[in-house]
Design an enzyme around this catalytic site. Structure first.
Site, PDB file in Angstrom:
ATOM      1  N   LYS A 128       4.505 -19.899  -3.890  1.00 19.44           N
ATOM      2  CA  LYS A 128       3.095 -19.779  -3.488  1.00 19.44           C
ATOM      3  C   LYS A 128       2.207 -20.697  -4.321  1.00 19.44           C
ATOM      4  O   LYS A 128       1.345 -21.403  -3.772  1.00 19.44           O
ATOM      5  CB  LYS A 128       2.645 -18.310  -3.620  1.00 19.44           C
ATOM      6  N   THR A 129       2.408 -20.706  -5.624  1.00 20.12           N
ATOM      7  CA  THR A 129       1.615 -21.594  -6.485  1.00 20.12           C
ATOM      8  C   THR A 129       1.914 -23.057  -6.185  1.00 20.12           C
ATOM      9  O   THR A 129       1.002 -23.896  -6.135  1.00 20.12           O
ATOM     10  CB  THR A 129       1.892 -21.290  -7.964  1.00 20.12           C
TER      11      THR A 129
ATOM     12  N   ASP B 123      -4.453 -16.461  -7.742  1.00 21.46           N
ATOM     13  CA  ASP B 123      -3.162 -15.796  -7.811  1.00 21.46           C
ATOM     14  C   ASP B 123      -3.373 -14.293  -7.993  1.00 21.46           C
ATOM     15  O   ASP B 123      -4.352 -13.869  -8.613  1.00 21.46           O
ATOM     16  CB  ASP B 123      -2.367 -16.366  -8.988  1.00 21.46           C
TER      17      ASP B 123
ATOM     18  N   THR C  45       1.732 -10.741  -3.887  1.00 21.54           N
ATOM     19  CA  THR C  45       3.054 -10.165  -3.654  1.00 21.54           C
ATOM     20  C   THR C  45       2.938  -8.857  -2.885  1.00 21.54           C
ATOM     21  O   THR C  45       3.948  -8.306  -2.450  1.00 21.54           O
ATOM     22  CB  THR C  45       3.762  -9.889  -5.001  1.00 21.54           C
TER      23      THR C  45
ATOM     24  N   ARG D  45      12.285 -19.984  -8.380  1.00 20.71           N
ATOM     25  CA  ARG D  45      11.885 -19.834  -9.791  1.00 20.71           C
ATOM     26  C   ARG D  45      13.053 -19.344 -10.635  1.00 20.71           C
ATOM     27  O   ARG D  45      13.283 -19.826 -11.752  1.00 20.71           O
ATOM     28  CB  ARG D  45      10.719 -18.850  -9.911  1.00 20.71           C
TER      29      ARG D  45
END
Length: 318
Positions: A51-52, A96, A145, A204
């Site tokens: 997402k980032t 975020d 999330t 990640r």
């Protein structure tokens, strides 16, 4: 430093999430052809799926800058308003964990997103007055999330809503191979596949495991990461063949040992494990659910037959 180097800078370099990627490509090209900022974007899904990274790519593809904000960092609407008054035209604002914004901050966003204006109340009591501050056109990218925790008024103000799912193992393998090349690590295909296999479908985690396997390879005196080196490293790291860690196994054991398999509330599990309930829900549960080892019911969490079989296998091997 490795994280910055590994992160792709364009949609063309971004591996996986093909539907999301192709949709964003259309929206970005259309917005650029009109000379307008991209519509507001909401990205949701488990942590570590990109997402980032996508927020950075959106800013890069729109040829503008990115303003990074964190939802939990704001407690007052005025603090968030002060950030928006410093925006430049066309800038991308990334929030975020947007689901953790308090209600006063959400209310600030309503006007900012819809009218590109701040509606503020100055003063208190009979002397209070409302003022309007016009903002430059901008794009808000929200990441969460837990999309269910977003209020409907905020969620409905996003024109683009995209869900990110766990990656296929073949996609994670490509990500590992690309990351290894970027950070200067030589890796064989089977070594990359072994890392991908234990990465929980999450880039990640894959990149983190690659760095740790690299460390062990150096400790073993090996210059190339192959399947054998990766497996030896994972033995030390406590990451098994399906990607579960000691903490994941403790989660499952709590269900069996203390609650006869459930159902039990997440707060009770968190208390025994010494972890925050939200962390269990956002970080650990999604993959256990994907594997079919646990299930969420109205009465709480339960361990499934598949989860019991897994624990039995671990007990026999151990």
């Amino acid at each position: 430093m490795d994280d910055f180097l590994i992160r792709p800078q364009s949609l063309a370099d971004f591996v996986g999430q093909e539907k999301v990627k192709s949709n964003l490509q259309v929206y970005i090209q259309a917005a650029r052809s009109r000379g307008e900022p991209l519509d507001h974007v909401l990205l949701f899904g488990p942590p570590g799926l990109g997402k980032t990274t996508l927020a950075n790519i959106i800013a890069h593809e729109m040829k503008t800058s990115l303003r990074y904000l964190s939802g939990p960092a704001f407690t007052r609407g005025g603090d968030l308003a002060s950030v928006f008054t410093t925006l430049s035209a066309g800038e991308v604002v990334f929030i975020d964990e947007i689901h953790r914004l308090p209600p006063p901050c959400e209310e600030i966003l309503y006007g900012a997103m819809e009218d590109f204006a701040l509606h503020l109340v100055v003063g208190k009591g009979p002397g209070a007055r409302s003022i309007r501050i016009q903002l430059p056109l901008f794009t808000l990218v929200g990441a969460t999330t837990r999309v269910s925790l977003l209020s409907s008024p905020l969620r409905n103000r996003f024109g683009i809503v995209e869900k990110l799912d766990f990656y296929q193992e073949e996609e994670i393998t490509k990500i590992v191979e690309r990351a290894a090349q970027v950070i200067g690590v030589e890796i064989q295909p089977r070594g990359a596949e072994e890392i991908a296999h234990r990465s929980r479908g999450t880039p990640r985690i894959a990149n983190r495991l690659l760095r740790r396997v690299r460390d062990f390879a150096q400790f073993f005196g090996e210059e190339i990461i192959n399947e054998e080196i990766a497996k030896r490293a994972f033995t030390y790291l406590g990451v098994d063949e399906v990607g579960l860690t000691d903490f994941d196994r403790r989660f499952l054991e709590v269900l069996v040992k203390y609650y006869q398999g459930g159902p039990v509330g997440i707060e009770n599990i968190a208390s025994i494990l010494g972890e925050d309930p939200a962390t269990l829900e956002e970080v650990y549960e999604p993959f256990l659910l994907k594997l079919g080892f646990i299930a969420r019911t109205k009465r709480g969490r339960i361990i499934t037959a598949r989860g019991r079989q897994y624990l039995q296998k671990v007990k026999e091997v151990g």
